[in-house]
Design an enzyme around this catalytic site. Structure first.
Site, PDB file in Angstrom:
ATOM      1  CB  CYS A 215      -0.912   0.007   1.220  1.00  0.00           C
ATOM      2  SG  CYS A 215      -2.048  -1.382   1.222  1.00  0.00           S
TER       3      CYS A 215
ATOM      4  CB  CYS B 252      -1.887 -28.073   6.976  1.00  0.00           C
ATOM      5  SG  CYS B 252      -2.024 -28.141   5.191  1.00  0.00           S
TER       6      CYS B 252
END
Lengths: 67, 337
Positions: free
Chosen positions: B181, B241
């Site tokens: 940004c 995971c």
């Protein structure tokens, strides 16, 4: 060639032939991108050789980090 | 009965039972910038019983265009965002408990933050922090609502441990470089839209509704959106995971290292995971911002936010003119993402 990209009809310049060309065309080849081509998610190693065809439906999402 | 939540209780998918679930929930928001401001305000007004919001930064004038919890007095006083956010959220809703924590989230402190929370809302400003949170979220079985935006473009993804792929499955390495940004700008409507997706997902999850494993992107200026079902991208050998997880971003080796270079008024930053920077792209963007800059084949030296920053191709950086590690990491993340 005309494809459906993220739900919009887009006409691509002639030099865009592969998925990799498409990423370069939109200047996101250096980012993390997930591409869905006609409901399949090809592996990144296929991008260079995977040819686009008239009428293909492509969803293309690149990652950004801001917030 | 208080009328405070009556409109939300009349919304049948939530109802009185759902409102009670919201009251009993403890949500962690990581980041109190634009996305964090927006999510926190919506969750506080919705009556989520306990909100913890963490941020390392203080309020600056350039935040006010979109970071809705803050006002000019916070800029004048250089108030930490976590402190200013807590004060504002408590003023909005005194029914709930709000805890603002001024801290840089890293592999050493993230697990303490995550344990015991019903849900984590992502409001960070860089990828590494997100991968650190992702590791902790999977390890402690807490859903993590990923969200990010730049310019007029944003993406969201609800990461549910054991169900969806994790963030690490979706990006198997840190992106070399990102738009941020601070270099590419951002408009407020995309922030509000991404936060709205995240908060809707949070309300659904907390009240027991089913979620879809959709990665979504929106460009609000160019009126484009995309959705991809990413459940098939879950990797069995994922280090976060998969079947044999090592949670690499929680380990010391996986951390970005910072050190103050003694007597040089400089902070060195070394990324824990190697990345290759493209000076061409970064250089173009810095040029468009009017930043003074020198590039050779090894390094890029530029003036950014009043500091001299030297970047090496492998992602290492020297931030000159400061001994403040938090400030240096902030500059690094705003520049590289």
């Amino acid at each position: 060639m005309t494809i459906q990209l993220n739900g919009k009809t887009v006409t691509l310049p002639q030099e865009v032939a592969t998925v990799q060309d498409l990423l370069s065309h939109y200047q996101i080849e250096n980012r993390i991108v997930i591409v869905e081509l006609n409901k399949e998610i090809p592996g990144k190693e296929q991008y260079e050789t995977l040819l686009l065809n008239e009428g293909d439906r492509v969803e293309m999402i690149h990652f950004v980090g801001g917030g | 009965m208080s009328s405070r939540y009556s409109r939300q209780e009349r919304f049948s998918p939530i109802g009185i039972a759902g409102q009670e679930k919201l009251r009993d929930a403890h949500v962690l928001i990581i980041g109190a910038g634009a996305l964090g401001s927006s999510s926190a305000e919506m969750l506080a007004r919705a009556g989520v019983g306990k909100i913890t919001i963490v941020d390392r930064d203080y309020v600056e004038m350039s935040n006010l265009q979109r970071q809705q919890l803050y006002s000019e007095i916070d800029v004048i006083n250089k108030n930490p965002k976590a402190v200013a956010a807590q004060k504002r959220l408590e003023a909005i809703n005194s029914d709930i408990r709000v805890q603002g924590i001024v801290a840089d989230v890293n592999g050493m402190n993230v697990e303490d933050l995550v344990i015991g929370k019903a849900l984590i809302v992502d409001a960070g400003d860089n990828f590494e922090t997100r991968l650190i949170i992702n590791d902790a979220a999977v390890k402690h079985n807490v859903p993590f609502l990923f969200g990010a935006c730049v310019g007029s473009y944003g993406i969201t993804f609800p990461m549910i441990p054991g169900e969806t792929p994790c963030l690490h499955c979706l990006m198997d390495h840190l992106p070399a470089q990102n738009l941020t940004c601070d270099t590419a700008g951002v408009i407020s409507p995309i922030v509000q839209l991404v936060a709205s997706y995240q908060v809707t997902t949070a309300l659904k999850f907390l009240t027991g509704a089913k979620l879809s494993p959709l990665l979504q992107s929106v460009d609000i200026w160019n009126d484009e959106n995309a959705k991809i079902r990413v459940d098939r991208l879950k990797k069995e050998n994922c280090k976060t995971c998969g079947n044999n997880p090592s949670f690499p971003y929680l380990s010391f080796e996986g951390q970005t290292k910072t050190e103050i270079l003694c007597g040089r008024n400089t902070v060195q930053i070394r990324p824990g995971v190697a990345r290759i920077l493209s000076f061409e792209e970064l250089g173009r963007r810095l040029e468009s911002l009017g930043c003074e800059m020198t590039v050779n084949s090894y390094l890029l030296s530029c003036s950014f936010e009043g500091r001299r920053v030297v970047l090496f191709k492998d992602g290492r950086a020297l931030i000159h003119g400061t001994n403040d590690i938090t400030e240096a990491r902030g500059i690094y993340n705003r520049l590289i993402g």
